[in-house]
Scaffold this motif. Structure first.
Motif: not given
Lengths: 385, 385
Positions: A62-63, A65-66, A68-69, A78-80
């Motif tokens: 889940s990198l 969103p983490i 980006a936030y 947001c997409t990995r």
């Protein structure tokens, strides 16, 4: 299609980064790119993060969103994306697609990998997961194995010599010796390459990339808006992305990666140029032999002529077509998910005329990223205005 | 923007699939979807595969090219996307984006996860990697922990009762009992939920989704071309994708996932409709309490009224707004990367009028996918023609 430009780039030093977590690594590159572009976070409309195996290596999924936030990007998509060693070439391409199609004006693309904090066995296992776990990798055929076989075949099929392949290492380590962000900054002589520890016959230690940590990022912008942010936008004039077989047994020719050929054709077609128009290129030299197959697959030299081309200095810094002036993966290291965007970082520097090993008068540059044993590839062609 | 339709769907049974590898699982769903759409592989122009943690769980990365090559897709762009439990909602969205923008006519989107072959400890560790490894997860706060805290807060803030939350499980297990692809096909009584083993106070066993294997897929097509393939295309009229905080300590309100709210607003705006226009929805019930926060975040009921809504039968199969007629994640299981597309599979079935638990006259359906503790969410709104 709307034109797309790169207006900012960032890259951390590559190597062993003790005490820096994967999120911080990614943030460092993203902040540098945003600062370089003079773009506030509020203008970023989408974020792509290339990463290969963070769940396995540092227990972090889940990198996107983490990161980006933490960056303060707000509730945007947001997409990995993951495509083994081509993960951040794919991230960059998605920025290109979203802007070219008119969906976004500004996209941030990044790539990151944190490898040195994991146990060596875990890294080997994670890297092997870029191959086909259900067939070849189960039999113990890891990447030094696949590329060793490819090198042997290239030598057999085209008379490529062990020395010619070794000279890729000599050239790239020479280039990398000037690059302060490279993992290795020490040149090696051909005798050192030839005498280095055998890894997987015929590959020796200095034929292989090291395990590294690192991150890189780029800010992409609609070409028509780029001048609002920078006086030196670099235009993306071609983008290719294609797959090929992920195993040796499915390859029609062990010396050619179909994915690279297809991605390159797509990018050249879109750019309306030929391989001879390229002034400088960063290609995916995960092993020395991979640079030789790459310059052939990209059409820089005829198939089978990659060895002599390197030996004759064609791809040297002062040659007709300088390849990997950054030092390539062999010098910089290969933090898997970061590699594709680090190539973009270098090409943008070259086209801005401010690279460490500047290629004089470089107008058009190419970045070639490869995943697995040719399972997937991206090719991007950039041009200064 | 060009209209986008779903013209084919596929879904494997969910549960423990012994002797079937992750590649075969994905292939099964993809082939079913292509067959359903009557689309030959040669027409697929791009492939997206949602997967959460295959490197960690089954030592397989680079899954998109591997699956695509086995499927016979040719040298097209193929990308694995990851956003924890929202991975295949994101895959589906990328199909929508590429067609809506005019870049492609036909895209295949799939999602897959193989979980039951890994050791239990490895699964727990992989799932925890969907949270923030550098803060909360390092302290032992796994997902039953975060959702337990959220449940406790919801009960405190709105007077939601333990019984109301438990009724989500009763409803979804009742719905799932008719679903031959569900992991659990046995209804449970409220007393069984309330008396089941304590997992993380106040969450009990029947409040939680099981560990499952599975895959799902959809074929997306430009709306103007859909009738060439099918007489019953389902149109995608809204698509939302947003991030939020990945940790409890960054959430402004423990009972609301900002990512879900933002993604839903985006999808409703695009569709030009309001929550009351939805006839049926599949929402992300990874825990019973998550269905309650979801129906609030999606605007189906006022914040805090989710508990009474379930208890009053609003969300039952014969209620005003049937939620999770498939049985939801609580019955079907939650093969992480497959969940988002399995929701699309169900909604398409509902809008075609051929679902197992068919909601009479369903015209508009919604699918809500959530990653981590609200780090990322996708919302899609589909409509029959």
């Amino acid at each position: 299609m709307r034109g797309v430009s790169v207006i900012g780039v960032g890259c951390t030093p590559f190597g062993k980064q003790t005490g820096v977590g994967i999120t911080d690594l990614a943030l460092q590159a993203c902040r540098e790119a945003l600062h370089d572009a003079q773009v506030p976070t509020s203008l970023v409309q989408s974020f792509y993060l290339g990463n290969f195996a963070s769940e396995a290596l540092v227990h972090q999924g889940s990198l996107a969103p983490i990161v980006a936030y933490r960056l303060g990007l707000g509730p945007i998509p947001c997409t990995r994306v993951e495509g083994a060693c081509a993960s951040s070439g794919i991230a960059f391409r998605h920025g290109v697609l979203l802007i070219a199609s008119g969906l976004c004006d500004i996209v941030l693309a990044a790539g990151v990998e944190k490898m040195t904090s994991a146990e060596t066995g875990a890294v080997t296992e994670a890297l092997a997961s870029a191959g086909d776990a259900e067939s070849e990798m189960r039999l113990g055929l890891t990447f030094p194995g696949t590329f060793g076989i490819i090198m042997r075949r290239h030598m057999h099929q085209y008379g490529t010599t062990r020395e010619q392949v070794g000279m890729v290492s000599v050239k790239n380590r020479q280039n990398g010796s000037a690059n302060p962000k490279a993992h290795f900054q020490k040149p090696v002589a051909l005798e050192e390459v030839m005498g280095s520890r055998l890894i997987c016959d015929p590959l020796r230690l200095y034929d292989c990339t090291p395990i590294s940590d690192g991150a890189a990022a780029a800010v992409l912008c609609a070409a028509d808006l780029a001048s609002e942010f920078t006086q030196r936008p670099i235009d993306v004039i071609g983008s290719g992305h294609a797959i090929g077989p992920a195993t040796l047994f499915e390859m029609a020719d062990l010396t050619t990666f179909e994915a690279s050929v297809a991605a390159a054709q797509q990018a050249y077609r879109e750019a309306g140029i030929a391989p001879r128009d390229i002034d400088v290129a960063e290609v995916h030299d995960c092993f020395t032999i991979a640079e030789i197959t790459a310059i052939e697959d990209l059409g820089f030299v005829e198939k089978g002529k990659g060895g002599p081309a390197v030996a004759d200095g064609l791809t040297a810094l002062d040659g007709k077509l300088p390849i990997n002036p950054s030092g390539g993966l062999l010098s910089k290291g290969h933090p898997v998910g970061a590699t594709g965007l680090a190539q973009i970082y270098e090409i943008v520097g070259q086209l801005r005329g401010e690279a460490i090993n500047q290629v004089k008068g470089a107008q058009i540059g190419l970045a070639h990223n490869l995943g697995g044993t040719g399972a997937v590839s991206t090719v991007h062609i950039l041009k200064r205005r």
